[in-house]
Design an enzyme around this catalytic site. Structure first.
Site, mmCIF file in Angstrom:
data_model
loop_
_atom_site.group_PDB
_atom_site.id
_atom_site.type_symbol
_atom_site.label_atom_id
_atom_site.label_comp_id
_atom_site.label_asym_id
_atom_site.label_seq_id
_atom_site.Cartn_x
_atom_site.Cartn_y
_atom_site.Cartn_z
ATOM 1 N N ASN A 44 -5.213 7.336 -5.941
ATOM 2 C CA ASN A 44 -5.972 8.559 -5.597
ATOM 3 C C ASN A 44 -5.249 9.832 -6.045
ATOM 4 O O ASN A 44 -4.976 10.717 -5.247
ATOM 5 C CB ASN A 44 -6.305 8.601 -4.101
ATOM 6 C CG ASN A 44 -5.072 8.616 -3.197
ATOM 7 O OD1 ASN A 44 -4.010 8.136 -3.580
ATOM 8 N ND2 ASN A 44 -5.220 9.164 -2.003
ATOM 9 N N HIS B 145 -10.526 0.969 1.764
ATOM 10 C CA HIS B 145 -10.356 1.962 2.834
ATOM 11 C C HIS B 145 -11.571 1.796 3.738
ATOM 12 O O HIS B 145 -12.668 2.240 3.409
ATOM 13 C CB HIS B 145 -10.270 3.391 2.273
ATOM 14 C CG HIS B 145 -10.026 4.401 3.360
ATOM 15 N ND1 HIS B 145 -8.831 5.060 3.497
ATOM 16 C CD2 HIS B 145 -10.811 4.819 4.378
ATOM 17 C CE1 HIS B 145 -8.891 5.854 4.572
ATOM 18 N NE2 HIS B 145 -10.088 5.725 5.111
ATOM 19 N N LYS C 113 -9.220 -0.341 -5.830
ATOM 20 C CA LYS C 113 -9.302 0.323 -4.523
ATOM 21 C C LYS C 113 -10.667 0.945 -4.309
ATOM 22 O O LYS C 113 -11.134 1.750 -5.132
ATOM 23 C CB LYS C 113 -8.221 1.404 -4.442
ATOM 24 C CG LYS C 113 -8.226 2.211 -3.147
ATOM 25 C CD LYS C 113 -7.740 1.400 -1.939
ATOM 26 C CE LYS C 113 -7.933 2.169 -0.651
ATOM 27 N NZ LYS C 113 -6.729 2.802 -0.156
ATOM 28 N N HIS D 264 0.875 -1.198 0.000
ATOM 29 C CA HIS D 264 0.000 0.000 0.000
ATOM 30 C C HIS D 264 0.898 1.229 0.000
ATOM 31 O O HIS D 264 1.500 1.570 1.014
ATOM 32 C CB HIS D 264 -0.900 0.007 1.238
ATOM 33 C CG HIS D 264 -1.870 1.142 1.265
ATOM 34 N ND1 HIS D 264 -3.210 0.965 1.499
ATOM 35 C CD2 HIS D 264 -1.718 2.478 1.087
ATOM 36 C CE1 HIS D 264 -3.821 2.136 1.477
ATOM 37 N NE2 HIS D 264 -2.927 3.078 1.226
ATOM 38 N N HIS E 284 1.572 5.364 -1.656
ATOM 39 C CA HIS E 284 1.209 6.551 -2.448
ATOM 40 C C HIS E 284 2.474 7.159 -3.026
ATOM 41 O O HIS E 284 3.360 7.586 -2.274
ATOM 42 C CB HIS E 284 0.517 7.601 -1.563
ATOM 43 C CG HIS E 284 -0.767 7.114 -0.975
ATOM 44 N ND1 HIS E 284 -1.985 7.294 -1.600
ATOM 45 C CD2 HIS E 284 -1.019 6.432 0.162
ATOM 46 C CE1 HIS E 284 -2.939 6.751 -0.852
ATOM 47 N NE2 HIS E 284 -2.375 6.214 0.217
ATOM 48 N N ALA F 105 -3.910 14.498 5.722
ATOM 49 C CA ALA F 105 -3.670 13.224 6.408
ATOM 50 C C ALA F 105 -2.590 12.438 5.692
ATOM 51 O O ALA F 105 -2.660 12.252 4.475
ATOM 52 C CB ALA F 105 -4.963 12.414 6.429
ATOM 53 N N ASP G 124 1.363 2.556 3.523
ATOM 54 C CA ASP G 124 0.531 3.753 3.364
ATOM 55 C C ASP G 124 1.392 5.008 3.475
ATOM 56 O O ASP G 124 0.909 6.053 3.935
ATOM 57 C CB ASP G 124 -0.629 3.786 4.363
ATOM 58 C CG ASP G 124 -1.710 4.799 3.960
ATOM 59 O OD1 ASP G 124 -1.748 5.194 2.784
ATOM 60 O OD2 ASP G 124 -2.504 5.182 4.834
ATOM 61 N N HIS H 276 2.888 14.417 1.808
ATOM 62 C CA HIS H 276 2.263 15.729 1.575
ATOM 63 C C HIS H 276 3.352 16.756 1.831
ATOM 64 O O HIS H 276 4.175 16.567 2.741
ATOM 65 C CB HIS H 276 1.108 15.977 2.552
ATOM 66 C CG HIS H 276 -0.084 15.118 2.328
ATOM 67 N ND1 HIS H 276 -1.058 15.410 1.396
ATOM 68 C CD2 HIS H 276 -0.461 13.952 2.910
ATOM 69 C CE1 HIS H 276 -1.999 14.474 1.424
ATOM 70 N NE2 HIS H 276 -1.658 13.568 2.324
ATOM 71 N N HIS I 272 -4.629 -0.773 5.844
ATOM 72 C CA HIS I 272 -4.238 -0.004 7.039
ATOM 73 C C HIS I 272 -5.218 -0.127 8.201
ATOM 74 O O HIS I 272 -5.789 0.873 8.643
ATOM 75 C CB HIS I 272 -4.010 1.470 6.709
ATOM 76 C CG HIS I 272 -5.021 2.125 5.809
ATOM 77 N ND1 HIS I 272 -6.370 2.072 6.012
ATOM 78 C CD2 HIS I 272 -4.852 2.862 4.684
ATOM 79 C CE1 HIS I 272 -6.981 2.740 5.057
ATOM 80 N NE2 HIS I 272 -6.092 3.228 4.239
HETATM 81 O O1 DOR Z 1 -3.370 9.199 5.861
HETATM 82 C C1 DOR Z 1 -3.755 8.928 4.741
HETATM 83 N N1 DOR Z 1 -3.239 9.524 3.641
HETATM 84 N N2 DOR Z 1 -4.758 8.053 4.596
HETATM 85 C C2 DOR Z 1 -5.325 7.809 3.421
HETATM 86 O O2 DOR Z 1 -6.235 7.035 3.381
HETATM 87 C C3 DOR Z 1 -4.896 8.538 2.220
HETATM 88 C C4 DOR Z 1 -3.547 9.046 2.337
HETATM 89 C C5 DOR Z 1 -3.233 10.101 1.284
HETATM 90 O O3 DOR Z 1 -3.440 9.832 0.107
HETATM 91 O O4 DOR Z 1 -2.757 11.170 1.645
HETATM 92 ZN ZN ZN Z 2 -3.379 5.064 1.584
#
Ligand code: DOR
Ligand code: ZN
Length: 348
Positions: A44, A139, A102, A16, A18, A266, A250, A254, A177
């Protein structure tokens, strides 16, 4: 307690991850490709990766961002919407491009606006996935305003996930997660076709880490970390050698200023130090001999992938490993997850 100073494991996978797009993709991809053989890539983006054609193009952009000396394979996913085309999905799966789909409940997390509002509308697609054996990554949080954010996972299991699994036997599901003992217990209650990923950060932090002594935006992620009793259940599951639990970091980068913000994003960025963190967590449980199952075996078996042949050697140093506090691009940086304890384990 057994005293280890080095262990060798099959090269880990991340089920998992990003990686984002554009400059962020270029910045963060090497931190994963250095230490991982393969990763399930979250879809996403803005706009989300909803079709096989979009996934193919995204895969090409990821491959460009992998340093030539790294051996890393992105495993692509599709973002499920109420208008997902089951034929496109089947073609993508059969061609080997698409490894999973997903499910984001609309509004549950970052870029989930195009997600699913009414789960029954996607049942035909889920039925097709069950037929062809394509896993659904979930999720697992409800988004109802009247459900407390700390209860959203448990309520999702009862109101959404269990009904899906009853209605569509044979659908293979990964609860992504998981953050609660309820999640662990639900996975253990299933005879087959159900597994869960656990993140690095949820094995380390509980909700106090986010909120006590001032708000810590870099510990804010979704699902939000829960009480200590839940964290302990996650650690027990991860270190138990149960084949239904495996690593999905996960890692969700950011830009620092979007987390240190009145409405902070998040996500925890853990790609760069995940293996050091996990070795410590497993050592603390006297379970270093179970680490390879969690990072390199259970997930591959669930996804029907060959086990990785390359080996990763983790060495315990006398002095802490120096990870950077941020990884920097031009004009922005990403804050690296701070486990709150020194890291002595290092990928050799
Ligand atoms: O903390 C998270 N960040 N949880 C998620 O489900 C998405 C992820 C994100 O894409 O920033
Ligand atoms: Zn995620």
């Amino acid at each position: 307690m057994t005293n280890h100073t080095a262990i060798t494991i099959r090269r880990p996978d991340d089920y998992h991850l990003h990686l984002r797009d554009g400059e962020m993709l270029k910045l963060v991809t090497p931190d994963s490709s250095r230490d991982f053989a393969r990763a399930i890539i979250m879809p996403n983006l803005v706009p989300p990766v909803t079709t096989t054609a979009l996934a193919e193009a995204y895969k090409a952009r990821i491959e460009e961002a992998i340093p030539t000396e790294h051996d890393f394979r992105p495993l692509m996913t599709l973002y499920l919407t109420e208008s997902t085309d089951a034929d496109d999905l089947e073609l993508g799966a059969k061609s080997g491009l698409i490894s999973a789909v997903k499910l984001y409940p609309a509004g549950a997390t970052t870029n989930s606006d195009s997600g699913v509002k009414s789960i029954e509308r996607v049942y035909p697609v889920l039925e097709r996935m069950a037929e062809i054996g394509l896993p659904l990554c979930v999720h697992g949080e409800v988004t109802d305003a009247d459900i407390d954010i700390f209860d959203r996972e448990a309520v999702f299991i009862e109101r959404v996930l269990d009904p899906i699994r009853q209605a569509i036997p044979g659908l293979r599901v990964v609860m992504e997660h998981i953050t609660t003992k309820d999640g662990v217990d639900y996975v253990r209650s299933a005879e087959k076709d159900l597994a869960a990923t656990l993140t690095t950060h949820h094995l380390i932090i509980n909700r106090n880490h986010i909120l006590v002594g001032g708000i810590k935006p870099h510990y804010y992620c979704l699902p939000v970390a829960k009480r200590e009793v839940h964290r302990l259940a996650l650690v027990e599951a991860a270190t138990s050698a149960d084949p239904r639990f495996f690593l999905g970091t996960d890692s969700a980068p950011h830009a620092t200023d979007t987390k240190e913000n009145a409405c902070g994003c998040a996500g925890c960025y853990t790609s760069i130090n995940t293996l050091s963190c996990l070795a410590q967590v497993f050592e603390d449980q006297d379970a270093l001999d179970k680490l390879e199952l969690f990072t390199s075996v259970n997930g591959a078996n669930f996804y029907g992938l060959p086990l990785t042949e390359a080996r990763t050697r983790l060495v315990k140093q006398d002095s802490p490993v120096n990870y950077p506090q941020t990884v920097d691009s031009s004009g922005f940086n990403v804050t690296v997850f701070d486990p709150g304890f020194p890291l002595y384990w290092k990928v050799a």
